[in-house]
Motif scaffolding. Structure first.
Motif, mmCIF file in Angstrom:
data_model
loop_
_atom_site.group_PDB
_atom_site.id
_atom_site.type_symbol
_atom_site.label_atom_id
_atom_site.label_comp_id
_atom_site.label_asym_id
_atom_site.label_seq_id
_atom_site.Cartn_x
_atom_site.Cartn_y
_atom_site.Cartn_z
ATOM 1 N N PHE A 246 0.799 -1.217 0.000
ATOM 2 C CA PHE A 246 0.000 0.000 0.000
ATOM 3 C C PHE A 246 0.836 1.273 0.000
ATOM 4 N N SER A 247 1.807 1.374 0.919
ATOM 5 C CA SER A 247 2.539 2.632 1.057
ATOM 6 C C SER A 247 3.350 2.972 -0.189
ATOM 7 N N VAL A 248 3.652 1.981 -1.019
ATOM 8 C CA VAL A 248 4.328 2.237 -2.291
ATOM 9 C C VAL A 248 3.307 2.535 -3.384
ATOM 10 N N GLY A 249 2.332 1.646 -3.554
ATOM 11 C CA GLY A 249 1.367 1.785 -4.642
ATOM 12 C C GLY A 249 0.531 3.041 -4.544
ATOM 13 N N VAL A 250 0.049 3.373 -3.339
ATOM 14 C CA VAL A 250 -0.833 4.532 -3.216
ATOM 15 C C VAL A 250 -0.077 5.836 -3.420
ATOM 16 N N VAL A 251 1.174 5.907 -2.963
ATOM 17 C CA VAL A 251 1.967 7.121 -3.182
ATOM 18 C C VAL A 251 2.191 7.341 -4.673
ATOM 19 N N LEU A 252 2.522 6.273 -5.383
ATOM 20 C CA LEU A 252 2.763 6.400 -6.819
ATOM 21 C C LEU A 252 1.478 6.761 -7.558
ATOM 22 N N LEU A 253 0.332 6.219 -7.138
ATOM 23 C CA LEU A 253 -0.943 6.541 -7.783
ATOM 24 C C LEU A 253 -1.297 8.010 -7.586
ATOM 25 N N VAL A 254 -1.186 8.491 -6.353
ATOM 26 C CA VAL A 254 -1.547 9.879 -6.064
ATOM 27 C C VAL A 254 -0.586 10.843 -6.748
ATOM 28 N N LEU A 255 0.700 10.531 -6.753
ATOM 29 C CA LEU A 255 1.660 11.389 -7.453
ATOM 30 C C LEU A 255 1.370 11.417 -8.955
ATOM 31 N N ASP A 256 1.022 10.259 -9.492
ATOM 32 C CA ASP A 256 0.776 10.166 -10.937
ATOM 33 C C ASP A 256 -0.476 10.935 -11.347
ATOM 34 N N ARG A 257 -1.518 10.885 -10.529
ATOM 35 C CA ARG A 257 -2.799 11.467 -10.941
ATOM 36 C C ARG A 257 -3.025 12.891 -10.444
ATOM 37 N N THR A 258 -2.346 13.281 -9.363
ATOM 38 C CA THR A 258 -2.556 14.627 -8.828
ATOM 39 C C THR A 258 -1.291 15.463 -8.809
ATOM 40 N N GLY A 259 -0.118 14.818 -8.800
ATOM 41 C CA GLY A 259 1.134 15.553 -8.727
ATOM 42 C C GLY A 259 1.405 16.150 -7.365
ATOM 43 N N SER A 260 0.630 15.799 -6.372
ATOM 44 C CA SER A 260 0.771 16.387 -5.033
ATOM 45 C C SER A 260 1.488 15.431 -4.094
ATOM 46 N N ALA A 261 2.715 15.800 -3.708
ATOM 47 C CA ALA A 261 3.456 14.979 -2.751
ATOM 48 C C ALA A 261 2.809 15.044 -1.376
ATOM 49 N N GLY A 262 2.271 16.213 -1.016
ATOM 50 C CA GLY A 262 1.611 16.347 0.278
ATOM 51 C C GLY A 262 0.399 15.450 0.392
ATOM 52 N N LEU A 263 -0.397 15.391 -0.670
ATOM 53 C CA LEU A 263 -1.581 14.539 -0.665
ATOM 54 C C LEU A 263 -1.203 13.060 -0.618
ATOM 55 N N ALA A 264 -0.101 12.695 -1.273
ATOM 56 C CA ALA A 264 0.351 11.305 -1.249
ATOM 57 C C ALA A 264 0.700 10.878 0.175
ATOM 58 N N GLY A 265 1.450 11.726 0.876
ATOM 59 C CA GLY A 265 1.790 11.411 2.261
ATOM 60 C C GLY A 265 0.573 11.387 3.162
ATOM 61 N N LEU A 266 -0.362 12.313 2.950
ATOM 62 C CA LEU A 266 -1.571 12.369 3.763
ATOM 63 C C LEU A 266 -2.422 11.118 3.570
ATOM 64 N N THR A 267 -2.422 10.566 2.354
ATOM 65 C CA THR A 267 -3.214 9.361 2.097
ATOM 66 C C THR A 267 -2.651 8.154 2.835
ATOM 67 N N VAL A 268 -1.327 8.037 2.878
ATOM 68 C CA VAL A 268 -0.723 6.972 3.677
ATOM 69 C C VAL A 268 -1.062 7.159 5.153
ATOM 70 N N ALA A 269 -1.012 8.418 5.596
ATOM 71 C CA ALA A 269 -1.339 8.700 6.994
ATOM 72 C C ALA A 269 -2.783 8.326 7.310
ATOM 73 N N ALA A 270 -3.679 8.487 6.346
ATOM 74 C CA ALA A 270 -5.095 8.242 6.582
ATOM 75 C C ALA A 270 -5.383 6.784 6.908
ATOM 76 N N ILE A 271 -4.583 5.857 6.381
ATOM 77 C CA ILE A 271 -4.827 4.445 6.685
ATOM 78 C C ILE A 271 -4.075 3.980 7.924
ATOM 79 N N THR A 272 -3.043 4.702 8.307
ATOM 80 C CA THR A 272 -2.247 4.266 9.458
ATOM 81 C C THR A 272 -2.524 5.051 10.738
ATOM 82 N N LEU A 273 -2.938 6.306 10.636
ATOM 83 C CA LEU A 273 -3.162 7.122 11.827
ATOM 84 C C LEU A 273 -4.260 6.580 12.744
ATOM 85 N N PRO A 274 -5.377 6.045 12.220
ATOM 86 C CA PRO A 274 -6.403 5.504 13.123
ATOM 87 C C PRO A 274 -5.902 4.391 14.035
ATOM 88 N N SER A 275 -4.752 3.790 13.705
ATOM 89 C CA SER A 275 -4.214 2.712 14.532
ATOM 90 C C SER A 275 -3.884 3.174 15.942
#
Length: 411
Positions: free
Chosen positions: A32-61
């Motif tokens: 996940f942490s590899v695939g989702v970062v590459l997907l978000v970077l590819d489709r939005t170009g936002s590094a901040g959003l890519a990191g935030l998306t990884v945080a969204a699945i791990t922060l609730p832990s």
């Protein structure tokens, strides 16, 4: 492991579906942490959003980890929760492919957030099922194979995500990840009597059991030191979710998908270090191994920005991982030595939730740090976090122990 033990494990009803389901679920999670970062970077170009998306699945832990462990201990309803976990993850992955780049950016982390509530189960939940599946005399070899499951997922997951993303695009990586989660779900359904061995509540409450584990972590010096050190270290490592793909492009002239091989190199080095230095724990207190490991790991990370090619960086990452592996293995030894049996599972899930949550915070900061300071500089910040973890751990361990209440855990 001797052949007789392996043969007996294979003969246990449901054991092969169990270990297969656990490994596939973990490979899926590690992708996940590899695939989702590459997907978000590819489709939005936002590094901040890519990191935030990884945080969204791990922060609730941070919240769900202790509560999930307590719920499992109190009810014994393992199958229902694990099926829900894999179904949530697979649904989220498909939804993410459909939403990313085709809707408002704020919907991306929102889609991921709900799946994060059950995210710790693949890391700690499966392990807690082993006593319900195998007899007591086979626990040792079963635990050894469980370690192999973790290590295999750590190596295969990121490398598979990077390879699929580079060859077919990041969306393919997430679809394959969703399919692996569904296969794991089917295998979970094939495990007979998974819910056996559930214990009556005996007056314990969900919040009470969770609070007892937290009190144990805070009160025991060794446990307090290694737990908070691990959280700080994982927070620094979370920066690499964005720094790795950006460094591959900016400094190595490669592709973002090379990040998958970087994570695999780290996992391979960590695994090799843990296996090679197993005897060290017999001669050195495990808490010293943990904190020394973070200091050595951070020092070795300082060399990463010096790499001029991908092969050179992979070697440097693997070498650093050699120090991380013994530190991780020694964390388990510390808990086994200082945690009473009545709180063993709860402390593990609480500590795991704290570590994954800290990784989420690092991932959330990864975009601003890697784009604001630079990807190479982000690596140096992450190295500093490991050195800070060692210092904080030593400081907390030197604080006096607090008296623990004698009330029943969860009372």
């Amino acid at each position: 492991m001797d052949r007789e033990s392996l043969a007996r494990l294979r003969a246990q009803p449901g054991y092969l579906p169990f270990v297969s389901a656990a490994t596939l679920a973990r490979v899926s999670d590690e992708m996940f942490s590899v695939g989702v970062v590459l997907l978000v970077l590819d489709r939005t170009g936002s590094a901040g959003l890519a990191g935030l998306t990884v945080a969204a699945i791990t922060l609730p832990s941070l919240i769900s980890g202790p509560l999930l462990g307590a719920w499992l201990d109190l009810t014994g309803r393992r199958r229902r929760l694990m099926v829900a976990d894999q179904l949530l993850i697979s649904t989220m992955l498909v939804a993410l492919v459909l939403v990313a780049g085709h809707g408002p950016n704020w919907t991306i982390p929102l889609v991921v957030l709900m799946a994060g509530l059950t995210y710790p189960l693949s890391f700690g939940g499966f392990t807690s099922f082993i006593p319900a599946i195998v007899p007591e005399d086979l626990l040792a070899p079963a635990n050894a194979l469980e370690t192999t499951s973790f290590n295999s997922a750590l190596v295969v997951g990121p490398a598979l995500a990077g390879t699929l993303s580079g060859a077919f695009g990041p969306a393919t990586s997430l679809i394959v990840e969703a399919l692996l989660a569904l296969v794991a779900l089917v295998l979970i359904l094939r495990i007979p009597d998974l819910d056996r061995g559930g214990r009556p509540r005996d007056g314990r409450t969900l919040l009470g059991v969770a609070a007892a584990g937290i009190r144990q972590i805070v009160s025991v010096p060794q446990l307090r030191g290694i737990t908070f050190a691990a959280a700080i270290g994982l927070g620094g490592l979370g920066l690499m979710t964005v720094a790795f793909p950006l460094f591959a492009v900016e400094h190595l002239g490669g592709q973002r998908s090379d990040a998958g091989f970087m994570w695999a190199a780290f996992a391979a080095g960590s695994t090799a270090g843990a296996l090679a230095l197993m005897r060290l724990q017999r001669r050195v207190p495990p808490e010293r191994i943990v904190l020394s490991g973070y200091a050595l790991f951070g020092t070795a990370m300082l060399t990463w920005p010096l790499a001029g090619s991908l092969p050179a960086l992979l070697v440097l990452i693997a070498v650093a991982g050699l120090a991380d592996g013994p530190a991780l293995a020694a964390q388990f030894a510390v808990r086994q030595q200082v945690v009473p049996a009545s709180l063993y599972g709860q402390v593990f899930t609480t500590a795991a939730g704290l570590k994954v949550g800290s990784f989420a915070i690092g991932a959330a900061l990864a975009g601003p740090v890697a784009t604001g300071l630079g990807s190479a500089e982000a690596m140096l910040v992450a190295a500093g976090a490991q050195l800070t973890a060692a210092v904080v751990g030593v400081t907390l361990m030197r604080m006096p122990a607090r008296a623990l209440p004698h009330a029943s855990p969860g009372g």
